[in-house]
Scaffold this motif. Sequence first.
Motif, short mmCIF file in Angstrom:
data_model
loop_
_atom_site.label_atom_id
_atom_site.label_comp_id
_atom_site.label_asym_id
_atom_site.label_seq_id
_atom_site.Cartn_x
_atom_site.Cartn_y
_atom_site.Cartn_z
N GLN A 4 0.85 -1.18 0.00
CA GLN A 4 0.00 0.00 0.00
C GLN A 4 0.89 1.23 0.00
O GLN A 4 1.53 1.53 1.00
CB GLN A 4 -0.92 0.00 1.23
N ALA A 5 0.91 1.93 -1.13
CA ALA A 5 1.72 3.14 -1.25
C ALA A 5 0.90 4.36 -0.87
O ALA A 5 -0.31 4.42 -1.10
CB ALA A 5 2.23 3.28 -2.68
N SER A 6 1.59 5.34 -0.31
CA SER A 6 0.93 6.59 0.08
C SER A 6 1.95 7.72 0.09
O SER A 6 3.16 7.47 -0.01
CB SER A 6 0.29 6.44 1.46
N GLY A 7 1.45 8.94 0.20
CA GLY A 7 2.32 10.08 0.35
C GLY A 7 2.43 10.98 -0.86
O GLY A 7 3.10 12.01 -0.82
N GLY A 8 1.83 10.58 -1.97
CA GLY A 8 1.90 11.42 -3.16
C GLY A 8 1.11 12.70 -2.99
O GLY A 8 0.38 12.88 -2.01
N GLY A 9 1.25 13.59 -3.95
CA GLY A 9 0.52 14.84 -3.88
C GLY A 9 1.04 15.84 -4.89
O GLY A 9 1.75 15.48 -5.83
N LEU A 10 0.68 17.08 -4.67
CA LEU A 10 1.10 18.18 -5.53
C LEU A 10 2.14 19.00 -4.79
O LEU A 10 1.93 19.41 -3.65
CB LEU A 10 -0.10 19.06 -5.88
N VAL A 11 3.28 19.23 -5.43
CA VAL A 11 4.37 19.98 -4.82
C VAL A 11 5.01 20.88 -5.86
O VAL A 11 5.01 20.55 -7.06
CB VAL A 11 5.39 19.01 -4.18
N GLN A 12 5.55 22.00 -5.41
CA GLN A 12 6.22 22.90 -6.33
C GLN A 12 7.63 22.40 -6.63
O GLN A 12 8.25 21.70 -5.82
CB GLN A 12 6.29 24.29 -5.73
N ALA A 13 8.12 22.77 -7.77
CA ALA A 13 9.49 22.42 -8.15
C ALA A 13 10.45 22.91 -7.07
O ALA A 13 10.30 24.02 -6.56
CB ALA A 13 9.83 23.02 -9.50
N GLY A 14 11.41 22.06 -6.75
CA GLY A 14 12.36 22.37 -5.70
C GLY A 14 11.95 21.86 -4.34
O GLY A 14 12.76 21.85 -3.40
N GLY A 15 10.73 21.42 -4.23
CA GLY A 15 10.22 20.93 -2.96
C GLY A 15 10.59 19.49 -2.69
O GLY A 15 11.29 18.85 -3.47
N SER A 16 10.08 19.00 -1.56
CA SER A 16 10.38 17.63 -1.12
C SER A 16 9.09 16.92 -0.74
O SER A 16 8.10 17.54 -0.37
CB SER A 16 11.33 17.64 0.08
N LEU A 17 9.17 15.61 -0.81
CA LEU A 17 8.03 14.77 -0.42
C LEU A 17 8.57 13.40 -0.08
O LEU A 17 9.59 12.97 -0.63
CB LEU A 17 7.03 14.67 -1.57
N ARG A 18 7.89 12.71 0.83
CA ARG A 18 8.29 11.35 1.14
C ARG A 18 7.14 10.39 0.88
O ARG A 18 6.03 10.58 1.38
CB ARG A 18 8.72 11.22 2.61
N LEU A 19 7.44 9.38 0.10
CA LEU A 19 6.47 8.32 -0.16
C LEU A 19 6.72 7.17 0.82
O LEU A 19 7.85 6.91 1.21
CB LEU A 19 6.61 7.79 -1.59
N SER A 20 5.64 6.50 1.18
CA SER A 20 5.72 5.33 2.04
C SER A 20 5.03 4.16 1.37
O SER A 20 4.09 4.34 0.60
CB SER A 20 5.05 5.61 3.39
#
Length: 125
Positions: A4-20
């Motif tokens: 089960q993947a999660s953590g996606g979304g909308l982010v601006q260029a240069g930003g960070s995000l973590r998927l699980s």
Amino acid sequence: VQLQASGGGLVQAGGSLRLSCAASGRSFSSYAMGWFRQAPGDERKFVAALLWSGAGPNYADSVKGRFIISRDNSKNTVYLQMNSLEPEDTAVYYCAAARAPYYTGSFSLPDFGSWGQGTQLTVSS
């Protein structure tokens, strides 16, 4: 194994995000885990993977130095930390488990047999 993947979304260029990616079922700690992504109209491509022990992280050239894959076997979870995001990173991201335990191959897509449902990442410019 179910993923089960999660953590996606909308982010601006240069930003960070973590998927699980949370796993259930067979012994998670025995399996190599990977992340792949698929952009619209494109084939599914390798992003990052690491061995059952956490050793040997491997990255696609396009994400090397920006993404970090890790795993917590006590939580049956694999992560993908994504930094310095670019619009070209926009895709559906899939986590996957190797077909066989104690895998030591080259992390090619056919070697992965269990897939999560995917999580969408959109990077705006």
